[in-house]
Scaffold this active site. Structure first.
Site, PDB file in Angstrom:
ATOM      1  N   ARG A 200       0.855  -1.179   0.000  1.00 45.33           N
ATOM      2  CA  ARG A 200       0.000   0.000   0.000  1.00 45.33           C
ATOM      3  C   ARG A 200       0.899   1.240   0.000  1.00 45.33           C
ATOM      4  O   ARG A 200       2.045   1.198   0.443  1.00 45.33           O
ATOM      5  CB  ARG A 200      -0.912   0.019   1.224  1.00 45.33           C
ATOM      6  CG  ARG A 200      -1.824  -1.211   1.348  1.00 45.33           C
ATOM      7  CD  ARG A 200      -2.609  -1.168   2.647  1.00 45.33           C
ATOM      8  NE  ARG A 200      -3.524  -2.304   2.779  1.00 45.33           N
ATOM      9  CZ  ARG A 200      -3.227  -3.444   3.411  1.00 45.33           C
ATOM     10  NH1 ARG A 200      -2.022  -3.592   3.962  1.00 45.33           N
ATOM     11  NH2 ARG A 200      -4.101  -4.417   3.493  1.00 45.33           N
ATOM     12  N   LYS A 234      -2.958  24.364  17.510  1.00 41.43           N
ATOM     13  CA  LYS A 234      -3.963  25.386  17.804  1.00 41.43           C
ATOM     14  C   LYS A 234      -4.816  25.667  16.572  1.00 41.43           C
ATOM     15  O   LYS A 234      -5.906  26.218  16.674  1.00 41.43           O
ATOM     16  CB  LYS A 234      -3.273  26.671  18.267  1.00 41.43           C
ATOM     17  CG  LYS A 234      -2.549  26.527  19.605  1.00 41.43           C
ATOM     18  CD  LYS A 234      -1.891  27.842  20.002  1.00 41.43           C
ATOM     19  CE  LYS A 234      -1.149  27.681  21.332  1.00 41.43           C
ATOM     20  NZ  LYS A 234      -0.481  28.941  21.741  1.00 41.43           N
ATOM     21  N   HIS A 309      -3.372   3.068  -6.197  1.00 36.95           N
ATOM     22  CA  HIS A 309      -3.769   1.757  -5.667  1.00 36.95           C
ATOM     23  C   HIS A 309      -3.906   0.722  -6.780  1.00 36.95           C
ATOM     24  O   HIS A 309      -3.890  -0.484  -6.524  1.00 36.95           O
ATOM     25  CB  HIS A 309      -5.081   1.883  -4.893  1.00 36.95           C
ATOM     26  CG  HIS A 309      -5.266   0.829  -3.844  1.00 36.95           C
ATOM     27  ND1 HIS A 309      -4.492   0.743  -2.705  1.00 36.95           N
ATOM     28  CD2 HIS A 309      -6.135  -0.209  -3.777  1.00 36.95           C
ATOM     29  CE1 HIS A 309      -4.879  -0.283  -1.977  1.00 36.95           C
ATOM     30  NE2 HIS A 309      -5.872  -0.881  -2.599  1.00 36.95           N
ATOM     31  N   ARG A 312      -1.180  -1.866  -6.865  1.00 32.29           N
ATOM     32  CA  ARG A 312      -1.398  -3.004  -5.955  1.00 32.29           C
ATOM     33  C   ARG A 312      -2.343  -4.019  -6.594  1.00 32.29           C
ATOM     34  O   ARG A 312      -2.105  -5.227  -6.545  1.00 32.29           O
ATOM     35  CB  ARG A 312      -1.980  -2.488  -4.636  1.00 32.29           C
ATOM     36  CG  ARG A 312      -2.327  -3.559  -3.595  1.00 32.29           C
ATOM     37  CD  ARG A 312      -2.692  -2.842  -2.303  1.00 32.29           C
ATOM     38  NE  ARG A 312      -3.408  -3.680  -1.352  1.00 32.29           N
ATOM     39  CZ  ARG A 312      -2.824  -4.479  -0.452  1.00 32.29           C
ATOM     40  NH1 ARG A 312      -1.509  -4.573  -0.423  1.00 32.29           N
ATOM     41  NH2 ARG A 312      -3.543  -5.189   0.396  1.00 32.29           N
ATOM     42  N   HIS A 335      -4.089  -9.195   3.582  1.00 30.27           N
ATOM     43  CA  HIS A 335      -5.518  -9.201   3.866  1.00 30.27           C
ATOM     44  C   HIS A 335      -5.816 -10.019   5.114  1.00 30.27           C
ATOM     45  O   HIS A 335      -5.139 -11.017   5.385  1.00 30.27           O
ATOM     46  CB  HIS A 335      -6.311  -9.774   2.688  1.00 30.27           C
ATOM     47  CG  HIS A 335      -6.411  -8.838   1.534  1.00 30.27           C
ATOM     48  ND1 HIS A 335      -6.711  -9.249   0.252  1.00 30.27           N
ATOM     49  CD2 HIS A 335      -6.265  -7.488   1.459  1.00 30.27           C
ATOM     50  CE1 HIS A 335      -6.735  -8.203  -0.553  1.00 30.27           C
ATOM     51  NE2 HIS A 335      -6.471  -7.126   0.155  1.00 30.27           N
ATOM     52  N   TYR A 345     -10.895  -9.794  -6.175  1.00 32.57           N
ATOM     53  CA  TYR A 345     -10.203 -10.045  -7.439  1.00 32.57           C
ATOM     54  C   TYR A 345     -10.863 -11.069  -8.355  1.00 32.57           C
ATOM     55  O   TYR A 345     -10.402 -11.237  -9.487  1.00 32.57           O
ATOM     56  CB  TYR A 345      -8.753 -10.446  -7.150  1.00 32.57           C
ATOM     57  CG  TYR A 345      -7.973  -9.316  -6.547  1.00 32.57           C
ATOM     58  CD1 TYR A 345      -7.587  -8.227  -7.327  1.00 32.57           C
ATOM     59  CD2 TYR A 345      -7.651  -9.297  -5.195  1.00 32.57           C
ATOM     60  CE1 TYR A 345      -6.891  -7.168  -6.783  1.00 32.57           C
ATOM     61  CE2 TYR A 345      -6.959  -8.242  -4.637  1.00 32.57           C
ATOM     62  CZ  TYR A 345      -6.582  -7.173  -5.433  1.00 32.57           C
ATOM     63  OH  TYR A 345      -5.899  -6.116  -4.889  1.00 32.57           O
TER      64      TYR A 345
END
Length: 380
Positions: A200, A234, A309, A312, A335, A345
């Site tokens: 990732r 802040k 992504h 991947r 996973h 997939y």
């Protein structure tokens, strides 16, 4: 003048103002209620008695808004990873509370929640709606555990069918085209490592040289770089980059093999710096900047609809095309369950859906060819 009531109604008094006051003692605690009529006060006293018998607390009159915020801060803030907590907070503040927040806990019912779910399903993805429901359900379960309400109104709610997101992975030709243009980009090595390991983006950007074993050609994945709110700042809603030492899940901590191609590029990139991928000033790369670089490359290559992504997803797709078992791919991707990998997939490679049938056909064909022939003219 006070008048004693039977059947647990307690004591009812008419005040000089004309208002009625009722008092009842529950668990050694004297409670008072007020109303314009005796009937109204009697009902309130009876309700206190019923609530006491059911083990309910007076705090059940608290609005969902107050309880949900209390639940987030006191039950979830220390338990959840900061990024996950921010998701809970965002979904609660911007979605759940504007719709249901002003309803008292003991008035909240299943119909109101069902209407909320149906309304949100019109504009949000099914996954997001389910996430909001899970937050609400968990919050109200804790209210039940604390005896603030007698039952969870989230029971028996009909949720939208979970839609499977379309997976965008490069075909082999698209991958080749992408790499042709990526060679000119300063993040070329990062893109190659992503394609060859399936890490990732946050995992890649958190990598240190100590995480790479060049001898065994492996990368140890155990950190994640995330964008989170800076609670100490802040400036309201200021975001900062932060390394999360505990990954997404236990299975996210893993060792992934590195290809010779990626290892060679990493060798060339190696320096005395601590971080593998970093800015010129040795700071963490911003995930958004990496995404922009990726988009710039894909745009030049005329490849549209992809995100970082997708690298991947491409890694997983190539593994499946090579016949790597789904349980192995699942572990490499980090996973939590093999079923997650299968669900994601199986739609990417339609060919996989017919592999089992083809294997059976092949087996049947083989068996038919090896059947012993029957010679009816044979004599004994």
């Amino acid at each position: 003048m006070a008048k004693k009531r039977e059947n647990g109604e307690g004591t009812i008094t008419k005040l000089p103002s004309g208002t009625y006051m009722g008092r009842i003692q529950i668990d050694c605690v004297r409670k008072s209620v007020y109303g314009k009529t005796k009937t109204e006060v009697i009902k309130k006293i009876q309700q206190l008695s019923v609530n006491s018998l059911k083990g309910l607390k007076e705090s059940s009159s608290m609005k969902l808004k107050a309880w949900l915020i209390f639940w987030l801060e006191n039950y979830k803030k220390l338990k959840l990873k900061q990024k996950t907590y921010e998701v809970y907070e965002t979904q609660s503040v911007y979605h759940i509370l504007p719709f249901l927040g002003d309803i008292k806990l003991n008035d909240l019912n299943s119909l109101q929640i069902q209407k909320y779910i149906n309304k949100k399903a019109e504009t949000l993805s099914s996954a997001t709606v389910r996430k909001q429901f899970n937050i609400l359900n968990s919050c109200l379960e804790k209210a039940v555990a604390n005896e603030m309400i007698n039952k969870n109104p989230c029971k028996h709610i009909e949720l939208p069918v979970l839609e499977q997101k379309e997976i965008k992975a490069f075909t082999q030709d698209e991958e080749t085209k992408f790499l042709e243009y990526a060679k000119k980009d300063c993040l070329y090595t990062l893109f190659i490592v992503a394609l060859d390991t399936g890490l990732r983006l946050g995992e890649l950007l958190a990598l240190k040289w100590s995480d790479i074993d060049f001898k065994s050609a492996e990368i140890r994945v155990h950190k994640n770089l995330i964008f989170v709110k800076d609670f100490e700042s802040k400036t309201k809603n200021k975001n900062i980059l932060k390394v999360q030492n505990t990954p997404k899940s236990k299975s996210s901590t893993r060792t992934v093999p590195v290809t010779a191609r990626a290892l060679n590029l990493l060798h060339k990139l190696k320096s005395d710096r601590i971080l593998v991928f970093c800015t010129k000033t040795n700071n963490y790369l911003s995930p958004s900047n990496v995404q922009r670089s990726f988009k710039r490359v894909t745009s030049k290559a005329s490849l549209y609809g992809f995100s970082f992504h997708s690298l991947r997803h491409t890694y997983a797709t190539r593994l499946f095309e090579l016949g790597v078992p789904v349980n192995v791919v699942s572990k490499l991707l980090g996973h939590a369950k093999t079923s997650i990998t299968s669900d994601i997939y199986i739609s990417v490679i339609p060919q996989l859906k017919t592999d089992a049938a083809k294997a059976l056909d092949s087996l049947h064909h083989s068996n038919n060819n090896h059947k012993p022939s029957t010679n009816h003219s044979q004599t004994i």
